[in-house]
Design a protein around this motif. Structure first.
Motif, PDB file in Angstrom:
ATOM      1  N   UNK A 169       9.254 -17.493  -5.496  1.00  0.00           N
ATOM      2  CA  UNK A 169       9.509 -16.881  -6.807  1.00  0.00           C
ATOM      3  C   UNK A 169       8.277 -16.132  -7.297  1.00  0.00           C
ATOM      4  N   UNK A 170       7.103 -16.733  -7.042  1.00  0.00           N
ATOM      5  CA  UNK A 170       5.854 -16.085  -7.459  1.00  0.00           C
ATOM      6  C   UNK A 170       5.661 -14.770  -6.713  1.00  0.00           C
ATOM      7  N   UNK A 171       6.027 -14.766  -5.421  1.00  0.00           N
ATOM      8  CA  UNK A 171       5.897 -13.542  -4.626  1.00  0.00           C
ATOM      9  C   UNK A 171       6.824 -12.456  -5.157  1.00  0.00           C
ATOM     10  N   UNK A 172       8.079 -12.822  -5.425  1.00  0.00           N
ATOM     11  CA  UNK A 172       9.041 -11.848  -5.954  1.00  0.00           C
ATOM     12  C   UNK A 172       8.584 -11.356  -7.323  1.00  0.00           C
ATOM     13  N   UNK A 173       8.077 -12.261  -8.144  1.00  0.00           N
ATOM     14  CA  UNK A 173       7.585 -11.882  -9.470  1.00  0.00           C
ATOM     15  C   UNK A 173       6.443 -10.873  -9.357  1.00  0.00           C
ATOM     16  N   UNK A 174       5.533 -11.083  -8.386  1.00  0.00           N
ATOM     17  CA  UNK A 174       4.418 -10.159  -8.184  1.00  0.00           C
ATOM     18  C   UNK A 174       4.893  -8.781  -7.760  1.00  0.00           C
ATOM     19  N   UNK A 175       5.880  -8.725  -6.881  1.00  0.00           N
ATOM     20  CA  UNK A 175       6.428  -7.440  -6.435  1.00  0.00           C
ATOM     21  C   UNK A 175       7.098  -6.724  -7.604  1.00  0.00           C
ATOM     22  N   UNK A 176       7.829  -7.469  -8.412  1.00  0.00           N
ATOM     23  CA  UNK A 176       8.485  -6.860  -9.578  1.00  0.00           C
ATOM     24  C   UNK A 176       7.469  -6.240 -10.530  1.00  0.00           C
ATOM     25  N   UNK A 177       6.386  -6.966 -10.802  1.00  0.00           N
ATOM     26  CA  UNK A 177       5.368  -6.456 -11.720  1.00  0.00           C
ATOM     27  C   UNK A 177       4.717  -5.187 -11.166  1.00  0.00           C
ATOM     28  N   UNK A 178       4.379  -5.232  -9.867  1.00  0.00           N
ATOM     29  CA  UNK A 178       3.743  -4.063  -9.251  1.00  0.00           C
ATOM     30  C   UNK A 178       4.684  -2.862  -9.272  1.00  0.00           C
ATOM     31  N   UNK A 179       5.940  -3.064  -8.873  1.00  0.00           N
ATOM     32  CA  UNK A 179       6.909  -1.962  -8.831  1.00  0.00           C
ATOM     33  C   UNK A 179       7.106  -1.360 -10.215  1.00  0.00           C
ATOM     34  N   UNK A 180       7.223  -2.212 -11.224  1.00  0.00           N
ATOM     35  CA  UNK A 180       7.433  -1.697 -12.585  1.00  0.00           C
ATOM     36  C   UNK A 180       6.215  -0.944 -13.095  1.00  0.00           C
ATOM     37  N   UNK A 181       5.021  -1.381 -12.671  1.00  0.00           N
ATOM     38  CA  UNK A 181       3.817  -0.653 -13.085  1.00  0.00           C
ATOM     39  C   UNK A 181       3.775   0.739 -12.466  1.00  0.00           C
ATOM     40  N   UNK A 182       4.509   0.927 -11.378  1.00  0.00           N
ATOM     41  CA  UNK A 182       4.593   2.236 -10.712  1.00  0.00           C
ATOM     42  C   UNK A 182       5.874   2.983 -11.099  1.00  0.00           C
ATOM     43  N   UNK A 183       6.577   2.475 -12.132  1.00  0.00           N
ATOM     44  CA  UNK A 183       7.824   3.092 -12.620  1.00  0.00           C
ATOM     45  C   UNK A 183       8.916   3.124 -11.551  1.00  0.00           C
ATOM     46  N   UNK A 184       8.981   2.095 -10.717  1.00  0.00           N
ATOM     47  CA  UNK A 184      10.006   1.993  -9.677  1.00  0.00           C
ATOM     48  C   UNK A 184      11.078   1.001 -10.098  1.00  0.00           C
ATOM     49  N   UNK A 185      12.312   1.339  -9.825  1.00  0.00           N
ATOM     50  CA  UNK A 185      13.425   0.423 -10.033  1.00  0.00           C
ATOM     51  C   UNK A 185      13.470  -0.570  -8.872  1.00  0.00           C
ATOM     52  N   UNK A 186      13.789  -1.836  -9.183  1.00  0.00           N
ATOM     53  CA  UNK A 186      13.867  -2.857  -8.135  1.00  0.00           C
ATOM     54  C   UNK A 186      15.311  -3.339  -8.019  1.00  0.00           C
ATOM     55  N   UNK A 187      15.835  -3.282  -6.777  1.00  0.00           N
ATOM     56  CA  UNK A 187      17.187  -3.762  -6.480  1.00  0.00           C
ATOM     57  C   UNK A 187      17.055  -4.988  -5.579  1.00  0.00           C
ATOM     58  N   UNK A 188      17.706  -6.077  -5.940  1.00  0.00           N
ATOM     59  CA  UNK A 188      17.709  -7.280  -5.099  1.00  0.00           C
ATOM     60  C   UNK A 188      18.956  -7.258  -4.220  1.00  0.00           C
TER      61      UNK A 188
ATOM     62  N   UNK B 222       0.819  -1.214   0.000  1.00  0.00           N
ATOM     63  CA  UNK B 222       0.000   0.000   0.000  1.00  0.00           C
ATOM     64  C   UNK B 222       0.848   1.258   0.000  1.00  0.00           C
ATOM     65  N   UNK B 223       2.031   1.201   0.632  1.00  0.00           N
ATOM     66  CA  UNK B 223       2.884   2.382   0.691  1.00  0.00           C
ATOM     67  C   UNK B 223       3.491   2.723  -0.666  1.00  0.00           C
ATOM     68  N   UNK B 224       3.610   1.731  -1.527  1.00  0.00           N
ATOM     69  CA  UNK B 224       4.225   1.990  -2.823  1.00  0.00           C
ATOM     70  C   UNK B 224       3.426   2.990  -3.644  1.00  0.00           C
ATOM     71  N   UNK B 225       2.114   3.035  -3.429  1.00  0.00           N
ATOM     72  CA  UNK B 225       1.265   3.949  -4.201  1.00  0.00           C
ATOM     73  C   UNK B 225       1.188   5.333  -3.572  1.00  0.00           C
ATOM     74  N   UNK B 226       1.683   5.489  -2.324  1.00  0.00           N
ATOM     75  CA  UNK B 226       1.520   6.760  -1.606  1.00  0.00           C
ATOM     76  C   UNK B 226       2.832   7.532  -1.446  1.00  0.00           C
TER      77      UNK B 226
END
Length: 689
Positions: A626-645, A599-603
């Motif tokens: 893997x499915x959880x990480x994949x879901x976070x990646x998709x959500x972050x990219x839809x919000x134009x956020x870079x993801x660092x592992x 929820x914080x990612x959108x605010x």
């Protein structure tokens, strides 16, 4: 006044501060040998020498309105002096002008007189005096029967003369039996007694009266007679109670304060030693109070503390003591021979109740507590040995609770930890580090190492994260997970951060000088503390300090954690957005370890999120991970956020994350943290490959 009591065995007089009689009645003149066969032979001044010291002491005690006195009366016709008893009162507490002398009223009678006139036979002129003197006066005989009371005594006790006659006057105070017993005991053994007695009036405040009796004892020690004075000391008692409350109780929560609980703990330890019964100490600390206090202000913070105090009291037994030890810390004493599981149950109940939402000034707040528990169990086997100082036991008990509280916070907060014998070394380490922190800051013993972050596709170095290290000459290398929590909990984190930015600014200058920044543009990531993110003024000063060192916003990434964000306050969101507009990057570190994150990612305005290594470790073995990480990646990219592992340790993890679409990686699979000069060499070699 000198005309009062004429025709009775009661003397009255007006005297000045030097014990010189200004005027007196015939009874006192007769006792002084100045009146023979009704012929007045007095020639003023008459000096009552024996009253001089008494008057001097009475005059010095400005808070006293009366004083009971015993004094001798001497004249030339007597072989031995007469012994008189009486009451001194103030007629003018201070002179109207410097020329007007101080004057005092004196009412007295002979000690040898065993029986005073009955109430009914006293002349009516007594009333004139009794209503002019704000002191209740009572005379009792050897049977404790009231023989005389004045009008003020009746007013104070709210009884009539008839209701006080005989032994009835005792019934007024019978509800305070123990104090009456003390009065009887004192008077019978010492001839003088003073007690405070309460009068309860329906619908009005409780009135506290001070009763002082001075008695004449017979040769066999029994009471012959006594005279007493009664005054209303309610205001004085209320002031004393208020002083006691302020000295012993916290004004915000109403709980015992630090001074009071330490006194109580020392007393409980002495009792525990005597009875060989245990004491359990709970050190409770709010996990996010400073952020709430900084965010919403002290009025909201104070109300939260008060509500937390109430929930703590509701969570313990009636026999337990709860205190506010200071700031957002509470200390609880759980005494008695109870099983440790009962104490654990109390700690669990505290965590559950304090963790429920709060509604304060139309704001919904959430907080949690960390609890450290230490136990004192006297050894029955050595009960005959000299007891250890309660003060030493108390200090050790608090120290142990403090270190386990720190352990609870280090383990993730919102939990309790009990001290065990295995923790003894932790206590030593904790206080050793705390002691060395101040000198470490003064001597600039901190240095920086840097860990690269690279783009999965291009391989470009995008950022190097600045990680602080401490090399103390006495302790050696101290890792951040050991000293950062201690610094945060003891108010030293800001000083450490300024030491850090001093070093970072020198290292960035070194990177520029050696040309790696010019040929390979990358940012330096700096970790912010929890206190900075909610204190915009402090953060602004810190960032201004960075730019004053010649560092550009485009060279810096600011890393925050989820646990630092306790609300979606618009002014904080706006400020973070303005930092991005200035050129800073805002990254959320350790994503997935704090509050419900998505929820914080959108605010919150962010540039990137950094997946915690706990997300990364299982992805090769658990498909659901893997499915959880994949879901976070998709959500972050839809919000134009870079993801660092974070925490990528091998090439297989690196390859898997790259295929999943992760933008950047950080970890041993790329490089370990390294000092600045070694980083320069590593970057040069990295791009030459």
């Amino acid at each position: 006044m000198s005309e009062l009591f004429n025709g009775t065995d009661i003397g009255s007089a007006i005297v000045n501060a030097e014990a010189v009689v200004v005027s007196c009645n015939s009874a006192l003149k007769r006792w002084l040998g100045r009146l023979t066969n009704n012929s007045d032979t007095s020639t003023y001044p008459i000096e009552l020498t024996s009253l001089k010291r008494i008057l001097r002491n009475f005059n010095a005690k400005k808070n006293l309105s009366y004083q009971l006195v015993n004094f001798p009366l001497q004249h030339s016709g007597l072989k031995y002096p007469l012994m008189a008893q009486g009451v001194l009162t103030r007629l003018n507490s201070s002179a109207a002008n410097e020329q007007e002398p101080l004057e005092f009223g004196l009412i007295c009678w002979m000690s040898e007189t065993s029986k005073q006139p009955a109430i009914s036979s006293m002349p009516r002129s007594i009333d004139k005096l009794l209503y002019s003197v704000p002191i209740g006066i009572i005379s009792i005989n050897g049977e404790w029967e009231c023989e005389f009371v004045n009008g003020e005594f009746c007013l104070l006790t709210e009884k009539t003369e008839a209701e006080l006659a005989g032994r009835e006057w005792i019934d007024v105070f019978m509800h305070q039996h123990e104090r009456l017993q003390s009065l009887v005991s004192q008077l019978s053994t010492e001839g003088v007694a003073r007690v405070d007695l309460a009068i309860n009036s329906p619908g009005r405040r409780t009135k506290t009266l001070e009763l002082e009796l001075k008695g004449q004892l017979n040769a066999d020690g029994t009471l012959n007679h006594a005279v007493g004075a009664l005054v209303d000391v309610s205001d004085r008692v209320e002031r004393q109670n208020e002083i006691h409350r302020l000295a012993n109780f916290d004004p915000i929560t109403g709980l015992h304060n630090r001074l009071s609980i330490l006194h109580q703990l020392e007393r409980y330890i002495n009792i525990a030693q005597e009875l060989t019964q245990p004491i359990h100490l709970l050190f409770v600390d709010l996990d996010s109070f400073k952020m709430i206090n900084d965010l919403y202000g002290h009025p909201v913070g104070d109300l939260l503390l008060k509500e937390v105090g109430e929930r703590l009291k509701e969570s313990v037994r009636d026999s337990d003591l709860v205190s506010r030890f200071g700031g957002d810390e509470f200390l609880l004493i759980i005494p008695g021979a109870i099983d440790q599981s009962v104490v654990d149950g109390i700690a669990t109940k505290i965590i559950e109740r304090v963790g429920l939402p709060y509604q304060i000034k139309k704001i919904t707040l959430h907080t949690s507590v960390s609890i450290g528990i230490s136990d004192y169990i006297p050894n029955k086997a050595i009960v005959s040995a000299p007891p250890v100082s309660a003060k030493l036991i108390m200090d050790d008990l608090i120290q142990r609770a403090d270190i386990t509280l720190y352990s609870a916070k280090k383990q993730g907060k919102n939990r309790y930890v009990r001290f065990t014998n295995d923790d003894s070394q932790k206590v030593t380490d904790f206080y050793n580090i705390l002691q060395k922190l101040t000198t470490g800051i003064e001597n600039k013993e901190f240095n920086m190492v840097y860990q690269p972050i690279v783009n999965c596709k291009s391989g470009e170095i995008t950022t190097v994260e600045a990680l602080i290290r401490w090399n103390n000459k006495d302790i050696g290398q101290i890792t951040p997970d050991r000293f950062i929590p201690i610094a945060e909990s003891h108010g030293k984190i800001a000083d450490i951060q300024y030491c850090m930015i001093e070093q970072v600014s020198r290292d960035i200058a070194l990177f520029s000088e050696l040309g790696v920044l010019a040929s390979h543009s990358f940012r330096v990531a700096i970790n912010l503390s929890a206190s900075q993110i909610v204190d915009i003024v402090h953060l602004s000063e810190f960032l201004a300090y960075i730019t004053d060192k010649g560092i550009l916003p485009s060279q810096i990434s600011l890393e925050i954690t989820e646990s630092m964000i306790v609300s979606d306050e618009q002014h904080i969101i706006d400020y973070l957005a303005s930092l991005i507009d200035q050129g800073f990057q805002i990254n959320m570190d350790d994503f997935g370890t704090g509050y419900s994150s998505l929820s914080y990612l959108t605010k919150i305005p962010l540039s990137a999120i950094k997946l915690d290594k706990s997300f990364i470790e299982p992805i090769l073995k658990k498909t659901e991970q893997r499915a959880l990480v994949d879901g976070v990646l998709r959500l972050a990219h839809s919000l134009n956020l870079t993801v660092v592992a974070e925490g990528v340790e091998n090439d297989l993890q690196r390859e898997t994350l790259s295929k999943m679409g992760c933008d950047c990686i950080q970890g041993f699979a790329v490089a370990k943290p390294m000092p600045p000069k070694k980083l320069v060499k590593w970057i040069t070699h990295y791009y030459e490959q």
